[in-house]
Design a protein around this motif. Structure first.
Motif, short mmCIF file in Angstrom:
data_model
loop_
_atom_site.label_atom_id
_atom_site.label_comp_id
_atom_site.label_asym_id
_atom_site.label_seq_id
_atom_site.Cartn_x
_atom_site.Cartn_y
_atom_site.Cartn_z
N GLN A 43 0.74 -1.04 0.03
CA GLN A 43 0.06 -0.10 -0.02
C GLN A 43 0.85 1.38 0.01
O GLN A 43 0.63 2.20 -0.64
N LEU A 44 1.73 1.27 0.90
CA LEU A 44 2.62 2.66 0.80
C LEU A 44 3.48 2.69 -0.52
O LEU A 44 3.46 3.72 -0.99
N LEU A 45 4.02 1.55 -1.27
CA LEU A 45 4.68 1.75 -2.52
C LEU A 45 3.86 2.17 -3.50
O LEU A 45 3.99 3.07 -4.15
N GLU A 46 2.64 1.47 -3.38
CA GLU A 46 1.24 2.07 -4.40
C GLU A 46 1.11 3.55 -4.30
O GLU A 46 1.07 4.32 -5.22
N TYR A 47 1.02 4.02 -3.07
CA TYR A 47 0.55 5.36 -3.07
C TYR A 47 1.89 6.26 -3.28
O TYR A 47 1.81 7.35 -3.91
N LEU A 48 3.18 5.79 -3.00
CA LEU A 48 4.42 6.67 -3.65
C LEU A 48 4.36 6.57 -4.93
O LEU A 48 4.59 7.74 -5.75
N VAL A 49 4.21 5.64 -5.76
CA VAL A 49 4.07 5.31 -7.17
C VAL A 49 3.11 6.13 -7.90
O VAL A 49 3.34 7.02 -8.75
N VAL A 81 8.92 2.88 5.45
CA VAL A 81 9.67 3.50 4.25
C VAL A 81 10.92 2.95 4.17
O VAL A 81 11.50 2.49 3.25
N GLY A 82 11.53 2.70 5.45
CA GLY A 82 13.01 1.93 5.41
C GLY A 82 12.92 0.88 5.07
O GLY A 82 13.86 0.34 4.27
N ARG A 83 11.82 -0.18 5.35
CA ARG A 83 11.72 -1.60 4.98
C ARG A 83 11.40 -1.43 3.40
O ARG A 83 12.18 -2.31 2.59
N VAL A 84 10.51 -0.97 2.89
CA VAL A 84 10.21 -0.75 1.54
C VAL A 84 11.45 -0.24 0.64
O VAL A 84 12.09 -0.76 -0.29
N ILE A 97 13.39 5.95 -3.94
CA ILE A 97 12.74 6.54 -2.96
C ILE A 97 13.82 7.44 -2.31
O ILE A 97 14.75 7.05 -1.75
N HIS A 98 13.41 8.67 -2.32
CA HIS A 98 14.34 9.87 -1.62
C HIS A 98 13.62 10.37 -0.51
O HIS A 98 12.38 10.54 -0.40
N THR A 99 14.35 10.90 0.37
CA THR A 99 13.81 11.63 1.70
C THR A 99 14.21 13.17 1.52
O THR A 99 15.31 13.39 0.96
N ILE A 100 13.05 13.59 1.60
CA ILE A 100 13.15 15.09 1.63
C ILE A 100 13.15 15.71 3.25
O ILE A 100 12.02 15.34 3.76
N ILE A 103 10.27 17.15 5.51
CA ILE A 103 9.00 17.14 4.87
C ILE A 103 8.38 15.93 4.42
O ILE A 103 7.42 15.92 4.97
N GLY A 104 9.10 14.86 3.84
CA GLY A 104 8.50 13.69 3.76
C GLY A 104 9.47 12.90 2.63
O GLY A 104 10.67 12.77 2.82
N TYR A 105 8.80 11.98 1.78
CA TYR A 105 9.38 11.27 0.90
C TYR A 105 9.02 11.49 -0.65
O TYR A 105 7.89 12.11 -0.77
N CYS A 106 9.80 11.11 -1.58
CA CYS A 106 9.53 11.24 -2.87
C CYS A 106 10.14 10.15 -3.87
O CYS A 106 10.88 9.76 -3.28
#
Length: 111
Positions: A43-49, A81-84, A97-100, A103-106
């Protein structure tokens, strides 16, 4: 009918760079190598994609992936996010996957 089936197939397969996510089979692969993901990680990866190239805040992840509308002051986002990231970016030519900071992730592919 043939044109409609192509449209449906495109909507069930998401791609970013060499990462592919099949929404029907609920699996992900990078360069043809299958990535074993737990349901929440998927779910996390899908949302990021789906938000490719946009910065996604921790609050957005809590709301859309965990369905929490408040900040429980936990590091659950960072842990997942670390696991993914380890599963998706490990031993690859470039990270997706990049950490901003602050703020969050991109999620974005180079180029």
């Amino acid at each position: 009918l043939a044109r409609r089936s192509e449209t449906i197939a495109k909507e069930t397969l998401l791609r970013v760079g060499d990462l592919a996510i099949d929404l029907i089979a609920r699996n992900a692969s990078r360069r043809g190598r299958k990535i074993p993901l737990l349901p929440r990680e998927f779910q996390l990866l899908e949302y990021l994609v789906r938000n490719e190239g946009r910065v996604v805040s921790r609050a957005m992840l809590l709301q859309h992936v965990w369905d929490l509308h408040f900040d429980p002051s936990t590091n659950i986002i960072d842990v997942y996010v670390g696991r993914v990231r380890r599963k998706v970016d490990d031993a690859q030519a470039y990270p997706l996957i990049h950490t901003i900071r602050g703020i969050g992730y991109c999620l974005r592919a180079p180029g």
